[in-house]
Design an enzyme around this catalytic site. Structure first.
Site, PDB file in Angstrom:
ATOM      1  N   HIS A   7       0.819  -1.155  -0.078  1.00  0.00           N
ATOM      2  CA  HIS A   7      -0.012   0.141  -0.019  1.00  0.00           C
ATOM      3  C   HIS A   7       0.988   1.210   0.096  1.00  0.00           C
ATOM      4  CE1 HIS A   7      -3.963   2.214   1.718  1.00  0.00           C
ATOM      5  NE2 HIS A   7      -3.085   2.989   1.071  1.00  0.00           N
ATOM      6  N   HIS A   9       1.192   4.985  -2.371  1.00  0.00           N
ATOM      7  CA  HIS A   9       1.051   5.621  -3.431  1.00  0.00           C
ATOM      8  C   HIS A   9       2.423   6.400  -4.075  1.00  0.00           C
ATOM      9  CE1 HIS A   9      -3.323   5.506  -2.596  1.00  0.00           C
ATOM     10  NE2 HIS A   9      -2.816   5.334  -1.243  1.00  0.00           N
ATOM     11  N   HIS A 187      -9.399   1.222  -1.271  1.00  0.00           N
ATOM     12  CA  HIS A 187      -9.468   1.908  -0.163  1.00  0.00           C
ATOM     13  C   HIS A 187     -10.898   1.637   0.282  1.00  0.00           C
ATOM     14  CE1 HIS A 187      -5.436   3.276  -1.491  1.00  0.00           C
ATOM     15  NE2 HIS A 187      -5.447   4.211  -0.658  1.00  0.00           N
ATOM     16  N   GLU A 190     -11.407   3.720   5.506  1.00  0.00           N
ATOM     17  CA  GLU A 190     -10.272   4.717   6.064  1.00  0.00           C
ATOM     18  C   GLU A 190     -11.197   5.569   7.007  1.00  0.00           C
ATOM     19  OE1 GLU A 190      -8.157   6.702   3.266  1.00  0.00           O
ATOM     20  OE2 GLU A 190      -6.577   7.363   4.439  1.00  0.00           O
TER      21      GLU A 190
HETATM   22  N1  ADE Z   1      -4.309   8.861  -1.970  1.00  0.00           N
HETATM   23  C1  ADE Z   1      -3.125   8.923  -1.382  1.00  0.00           C
HETATM   24  N2  ADE Z   1      -3.297   8.571  -0.057  1.00  0.00           N
HETATM   25  C2  ADE Z   1      -4.519   8.139  -0.065  1.00  0.00           C
HETATM   26  C3  ADE Z   1      -5.122   7.550   1.167  1.00  0.00           C
HETATM   27  N3  ADE Z   1      -4.524   7.331   2.474  1.00  0.00           N
HETATM   28  N4  ADE Z   1      -6.652   7.577   1.024  1.00  0.00           N
HETATM   29  C4  ADE Z   1      -7.254   7.812   0.116  1.00  0.00           C
HETATM   30  N5  ADE Z   1      -6.725   8.312  -1.047  1.00  0.00           N
HETATM   31  C5  ADE Z   1      -5.287   8.387  -1.118  1.00  0.00           C
HETATM   32 ZN    ZN Z   2      -3.805   4.507   0.457  1.00  0.00          ZN
END
Ligand code: ADE
Ligand code: ZN
Length: 327
Positions: A7, A9, A187, A190
């Site tokens: 995970h 980005h 995702h 969260e």
């Molecule tokens: N884009 C980058 N990081 C993210 C995250 N933690 N949650 C949602 N979108 C994202």
């Molecule tokens: Zn993320």
């Protein structure tokens, strides 16, 4: 420990120094005087607070070389932390929306993956995310690009602003992506409610849940995640920064492990949240007094939950077990 990162980005690995350097290289005006000012701006009350800075920051990325520099720097750092395999999110819509071509983005990233494999032996796969704050039609346009370059993109994901953008909004485009052979992840949970995690599993048919924190509010959901061993990619320093879990001493990671969930530790957007994967391991170990066995389980899970081909996965697990036995 050898480990995989699942995970991450790539746009979230843009360090302040590189952001300044690329802004100068490309003549982009940033609302910051220097790298210290960028760092000082990193105080977030929510996911949206962070996303606003994240999209501003990545506006310095213009050329194939920029995307190469970004991804190569991450892979070098990851390899130095004994990450042997990385499954990397990228957000093509955040670039195509500002006039950068899909091919510029993808070619820069794949150049870096190729060189890092040659230089450091690290393997990597790309997961293309749809931005959930945009309409599903835009995601369909992006999927069309991906279908031209299937050999470079393994999976599709769903990220950006979660609240108000349930997985069901992307039901049709995920079905189409699956039909084309892309592995689905998303995702979920969260900031969004447990029902979003249900939707990600039932509608999008995800093979992993990214974050998943709020699944814990629903015992039936937890039982299902455990029964089906659906991996959950947890990001502790991200959770602390974005106020998903402001105090790491109260982070549910230990409970997730104890409940039998297949959880992994990841860095999400390391340049924004104060650490790469090893710093995440150190922070949770300290906050939750994790045992050596728990730490080893978390690292081992990263290979179990990876999308490595079966033979490579077996080899990675054998190497991990040999390391673990010595340790
Ligand atoms: N884009 C980058 N990081 C993210 C995250 N933690 N949650 C949602 N979108 C994202
Ligand atoms: Zn993320």
């Amino acid at each position: 420990m050898p480990k995989a990162e699942l995970h991450l980005h790539i746009e979230g690995t843009l360090e302040p120094e590189m952001m300044m350097a690329l802004a100068n290289r490309n003549g982009v005006a940033l609302p910051y005087a220097d790298a210290e000012a960028i760092q000082a701006a990193y105080r977030f009350n929510s996911l949206q607070d962070f996303l606003d800075l994240y999209y501003t920051g990545m506006s310095v990325l213009h050329t194939r070389r920029d995307f190469f520099d970004l991804a190569f720097a991450y892979l070098e750092k990851a390899a130095s932390q004994n990450v042997t395999h990385a499954e990397i999110f990228f957000d093509p819509q955040a670039h195509t929306e500002r006039g950068i071509s899909f091919d510029t983005v993808l070619s820069g990233l794949t150049d870096a993956l190729d060189k890092a494999r040659r230089d450091f032996g690290i393997t990597a796969r790309l997961i293309m995310c749809f931005l959930r704050h945009l309409p599903e039609e835009h995601a369909f346009d992006t999927l069309e690009h991906a279908c031209r370059c299937k050999e470079h993109i393994f999976a599709v994901g769903l990220d950006s602003s979660e609240a108000g953008h349930p997985p069901s909004k992307f039901d049709r485009v995920f079905a189409e992506a699956r039909r084309h052979g892309f592995v689905p992840v998303a995702h979920a949970g969260e900031e969004g409610p447990p029902s979003y995690v249900h939707e990600a599993i039932d509608l999008l048919q995800v093979r992993r849940i990214d974050h998943g924190n709020r699944a814990l509010e629903d015992p039936v959901l937890v039982a299902r995640i455990v029964r089906e061993q659906i991996p959950v990619t947890v990001c502790p320093l991200s959770n602390r920064s974005l106020q998903v879990c402001p105090d790491l001493a109260l982070h549910p990671l230990k409970h997730m492990l104890a409940a039998g969930m297949l959880v992994t530790v990841n860095s999400d957007d390391p340049s924004y949240f104060g650490g790469y994967v090893n710093e995440n391991f150190l922070a949770v170990q300290e906050a939750l007094a994790l045992t050596r066995a728990e730490i080893a389980t978390l690292a081992r899970n990263s290979f179990v939950a990876s999308f490595l081909p079966e033979r490579q996965k077996a080899a990675a697990l054998a190497a991990f077990d040999a390391f673990s036995a010595k340790w």
